[in-house]
Write a protein that holds these residues in place. Structure first.
Motif, mmCIF file in Angstrom:
data_model
loop_
_atom_site.group_PDB
_atom_site.id
_atom_site.type_symbol
_atom_site.label_atom_id
_atom_site.label_comp_id
_atom_site.label_asym_id
_atom_site.label_seq_id
_atom_site.Cartn_x
_atom_site.Cartn_y
_atom_site.Cartn_z
ATOM 1 N N GLY A 48 0.913 -1.028 0.003
ATOM 2 C CA GLY A 48 -0.580 -0.097 -0.127
ATOM 3 C C GLY A 48 0.754 1.610 0.103
ATOM 4 N N LEU A 49 2.160 1.321 0.251
ATOM 5 C CA LEU A 49 2.955 2.265 -0.093
ATOM 6 C C LEU A 49 4.136 2.164 -0.926
ATOM 7 C CD1 LEU A 49 3.756 2.079 4.018
ATOM 8 C CD2 LEU A 49 1.828 4.180 2.541
ATOM 9 N N ASN A 50 4.748 3.144 -0.812
ATOM 10 C CA ASN A 50 5.705 3.402 -1.956
ATOM 11 C C ASN A 50 7.662 2.704 -1.584
ATOM 12 O OD1 ASN A 50 4.775 4.911 -4.013
ATOM 13 N ND2 ASN A 50 4.813 6.351 -3.370
ATOM 14 N N TRP A 51 7.813 1.635 -2.540
ATOM 15 C CA TRP A 51 8.920 1.101 -1.833
ATOM 16 C C TRP A 51 9.989 2.661 -0.974
ATOM 17 C CZ3 TRP A 51 11.010 -2.842 0.371
ATOM 18 C CH2 TRP A 51 12.120 -3.562 0.359
ATOM 19 N N ILE A 52 9.931 3.079 -1.772
ATOM 20 C CA ILE A 52 11.124 4.737 -1.681
ATOM 21 C C ILE A 52 10.705 5.136 0.370
ATOM 22 C CG2 ILE A 52 9.863 6.641 -1.957
ATOM 23 C CD1 ILE A 52 13.582 7.695 -2.533
ATOM 24 N N THR A 53 9.006 5.015 0.453
ATOM 25 C CA THR A 53 8.653 4.802 1.892
ATOM 26 C C THR A 53 9.697 3.816 2.888
ATOM 27 O OG1 THR A 53 7.522 5.908 1.360
ATOM 28 C CG2 THR A 53 7.197 5.386 3.369
ATOM 29 N N ILE A 54 9.806 2.890 2.341
ATOM 30 C CA ILE A 54 10.559 1.796 3.059
ATOM 31 C C ILE A 54 11.503 1.742 3.097
ATOM 32 C CG2 ILE A 54 11.075 -1.149 3.422
ATOM 33 C CD1 ILE A 54 8.211 0.316 4.031
#
Length: 194
Positions: A48-54
């Motif tokens: 549900g999020l963008n990988w860059i957030t992780i």
């Protein structure tokens, strides 16, 4: 490693942390059992999020989850979940945090049964699949193989491991080489697979 002016896979954009991840880590065959587990957990948090957030929070995750030591995390319970829900440095999602504990216990069981690394790499006969995609529009979100792995992971007790999450995990950990054919990393990663 590829040069600064190379034509990278378009998904990584130009932000340094994303470019570095693309150039050094994404698609490289990962065979360490604990690192495979860490990546599966992080891919689950990414849902549900963008990988860059992780990526930007990865070191916070590592600190909060005690270096992603599944043997430690497997013993956690509600006090640790509540503490993590107060940590602004990670994704504060009760279900994903609780799933990490469950996944640590499932990882331990897999380790007792021949190893989580073997469990994962058996799906590709221990040899990365070399795809030859020329456009991001050709890359699937999931495959029959990721669907099968997802079902088997769930049977083994893992959570947050649907077919799309599992395919992203397979890409990240080099079970498939999904670098675009015009990206220099495609051939570099293919060589690492030999």
């Amino acid at each position: 490693m590829a040069g600064a002016n190379m034509e990278r896979c378009s998904w990584c954009g130009t932000e340094d942390i994303y470019v570095e991840y693309h150039d050094a880590e994404w698609g490289v065959p990962q065979r360490d059992s604990r690192m495979l587990w860490e990546m599966l957990v992080l891919e689950g948090f990414q849902a549900g999020l963008n990988w860059i957030t992780i990526l930007k929070k990865r070191e916070n995750f590592r600190e909060a989850f005690e270096g992603f030591d599944p043997d430690k995390i497997a013993t956690w319970g509600e006090p640790q979940i509540e503490k993590l829900l107060q940590n602004p440095g990670i994704i504060r999602h009760r279900g994903k945090i609780a799933a990490t504990i469950t996944n640590a216990q499932a990882w331990q069981a897999a380790e007792q049964n021949g190893g989580f690394d073997r469990f994962i790499w058996d799906y590709v006969d221990h040899q990365p699949i070399q795809n030859d995609f020329q456009s991001m529009s050709n890359v699937p979100a999931a495959t029959d193989l990721s669907t099968r792995m997802s079902k088997d992971l769930k049977k083994a007790g893992f959570k947050f491991c649907g077919p799309t999450i599992v395919y992203a995990f397979m890409q990240a950990c080099g079970l498939v080489n999904d670098h675009m054919t015009n990206c220099p990393r495609h051939s570099e990663v293919a060589r690492l697979s030999q």
